[in-house]
Scaffold this motif. Sequence first.
Motif, short mmCIF file in Angstrom:
data_model
loop_
_atom_site.label_atom_id
_atom_site.label_comp_id
_atom_site.label_asym_id
_atom_site.label_seq_id
_atom_site.Cartn_x
_atom_site.Cartn_y
_atom_site.Cartn_z
N HIS A 154 0.84 -1.20 0.00
CA HIS A 154 0.00 0.00 0.00
C HIS A 154 0.88 1.26 0.00
CE1 HIS A 154 -3.15 2.73 1.86
NE2 HIS A 154 -3.84 2.13 0.94
N MET B 188 -7.87 8.97 6.76
CA MET B 188 -9.08 8.63 6.02
C MET B 188 -9.98 7.72 6.87
SD MET B 188 -9.20 6.79 2.39
CE MET B 188 -10.73 6.32 1.63
N ASP B 189 -9.44 6.60 7.29
CA ASP B 189 -10.21 5.65 8.09
C ASP B 189 -9.51 5.37 9.41
OD1 ASP B 189 -12.20 5.36 6.27
OD2 ASP B 189 -11.51 3.45 5.46
N GLN C 124 -9.33 -5.54 10.29
CA GLN C 124 -10.43 -5.41 9.35
C GLN C 124 -10.58 -6.56 8.38
OE1 GLN C 124 -10.73 -2.03 6.85
NE2 GLN C 124 -12.89 -2.19 7.26
N TYR C 125 -9.46 -7.00 7.87
CA TYR C 125 -9.59 -7.99 6.79
C TYR C 125 -9.20 -9.40 7.25
CZ TYR C 125 -9.43 -3.59 4.24
OH TYR C 125 -9.66 -2.31 3.80
N HIS D 260 -8.06 11.67 1.45
CA HIS D 260 -7.30 10.43 1.54
C HIS D 260 -5.99 10.65 2.32
CE1 HIS D 260 -4.85 7.16 -0.58
NE2 HIS D 260 -5.94 6.50 -0.30
N LYS E 20 -3.13 11.14 5.14
CA LYS E 20 -2.85 10.36 6.35
C LYS E 20 -1.64 10.95 7.04
CE LYS E 20 -4.80 6.33 4.13
NZ LYS E 20 -5.14 6.57 2.71
N ASN F 70 -4.10 3.76 6.54
CA ASN F 70 -5.27 4.00 7.37
C ASN F 70 -4.92 3.53 8.78
OD1 ASN F 70 -7.20 4.76 5.37
ND2 ASN F 70 -7.52 2.61 4.81
N TYR G 60 -3.25 -2.56 8.54
CA TYR G 60 -2.26 -1.69 7.90
C TYR G 60 -0.91 -1.75 8.61
CZ TYR G 60 -5.68 0.00 4.71
OH TYR G 60 -6.60 0.04 3.71
#
Length: 472
Positions: free
Chosen positions: A173, A300-301, A307-308, A389, A391, A405, A410
């Motif tokens: 990322h 952003m978040d 999360q994943y 977006h 950060k 994020n 991340y």
Amino acid sequence: MCSAVSLLLLLLVGGLGLHVWLYGLPTSVAQLAAQLELHRLEGIGLVPEHCSSDCRVQLVESIPVGLYPSSSSPGPTIADSWLRLLDKAKSSVHIAAFYFTLRDSDVQSDNPSDSQGRKVFERLKKLESRGVKLQVAVNAPQTSKQDTAELSAAEGAQVREVNLSAVTGGIVHTKLWVVDQKHFYLGSANMDWRSLSQVQQVGLSVEDCSCLAQDAFRIFGVYWAVGGSQSGSLPPFWPARLSALSSADKPLDLNFNGVPAQVYLSSAPPSISARGRSDDLSTILSVIDDARRFIHISVMDYLPLSQYTEPLQFWPAIDSRLRAAACTRGVQVRLMVSCWEHSPASMFIFLQSLLVLSRPPLQCNIDVKIFTVPSTEEQMKIPFARVNHAKYMVTDRVLYIGTSNWSQNYFTHTAGVGLVVNQTGSAVKQGQQTLQSQAERLFLRDWDSDYTSQLRVDDLDVCPHRRGFAHR
Ligand SMILES: *[C@@H]1O[C@H](CO)[C@@H](O)[C@H](O)[C@H]1NC(C)=O
Ligand SMILES: *[C@@H]1O[C@H](CO)[C@@H](O)[C@H](O)[C@H]1NC(C)=O
Ligand SMILES: *[C@@H]1O[C@H](CO)[C@@H](O)[C@H](O)[C@H]1NC(C)=O
């Protein structure tokens, strides 16, 4: 005779010492064998060259078309800084990227600003003819291969797809450029035309700074190595040529636009960090802990969750540090997150749980705002755009710029990078300014703008959908 033997012994011990210094203490026979192999391949010449530390630095931004229309002096843009870096390139350009879609604006927009991505792409294509080597490490699988295929086909760029799924379970990322191992860029903008004109972004462009650029190149080197490995697994150790040149413990002493600065890079996840590299999450936590008066965060978040990954886990690492800062140390915490149609609804509930601490009798100094980029009818049709977006975090002492994020994956699975600029206590002469103060102004411009709305503890549907310009 005797002196010859001791000389030989000395050489042996010296050689072993040098080996351990460069490659670390081997923990197994297999590792020693691998180290010897590398040793042979790399030869000598690992001594860091003299490097430049009088750096020119620009905090750069992308502002979505139509935002801040009355702003008289827009700052330097990310698109300009990329074009500038490409113009400066003499020997090499190294780019680590999540994906490449610099060109497909033609079908989606007729706004002239949207052609900046294409301009960057054309400039990338011309590098080869100027004798500049281009190497790209891009996340695999690529959803669109058009750009990278064209770059590598005719123009001779080397592209390596980096598949982290087997290695860390995450993606690349990172958004990082290194030019001539002398200049670099790091920030939130993807190699996407939208990033340059339709999405808000913040990054840092650094010139004539080989001390730091060489270090950024070492992070690129890790992706390059993973992308080049056939086995799809990590090497037993990272070679010394990829070891960190800067870290939280040993920041580099540089001049940023004439103002002394202690600077270091961080990376995530730990499994792909070479020796000495500061971990991105630990870096964020230490910056929070270091703050005395305020912590301003634009991300952003923000989610205290994994999360994943299954099973879903609560992940309070950052959240609890912010609570501690606001509730026990009296530091003013301001958190600005984004609202668009892809915002996770749970984010706002977690943020409300943070915000509730500001009620009496606790009255922790904490405030949350939501940034929404308004759109015209036309702009609403552009997918994955019109959002903040950026950060980054600015405290009363330092600036941290990242690519991630703020949620667990991340930092534990996904590859990302960060940069800390610490000019605490540096003498600032007339006409000079610290990056911290520039970033603070940037944050407050957004925080106080019409595009933010205050989060309230009892609000229900805080981020229902996109907003038009008329309704703000
Ligand atoms: C990435 O690696 C995983 C696991 O080894 C594999 O299943 C997948 O096909 C690979 N993807 C690409 C695009 O190479
Ligand atoms: C910034 O620099 C000061 C002075 O050198 C130091 O005490 C502090 O720990 C540094 N802060 C961070 C977050 O690195
Ligand atoms: C994080 O950022 C990416 C883009 O950088 C975005 O597409 C994604 O939805 C964000 N949110 C989370 C929680 O991953």
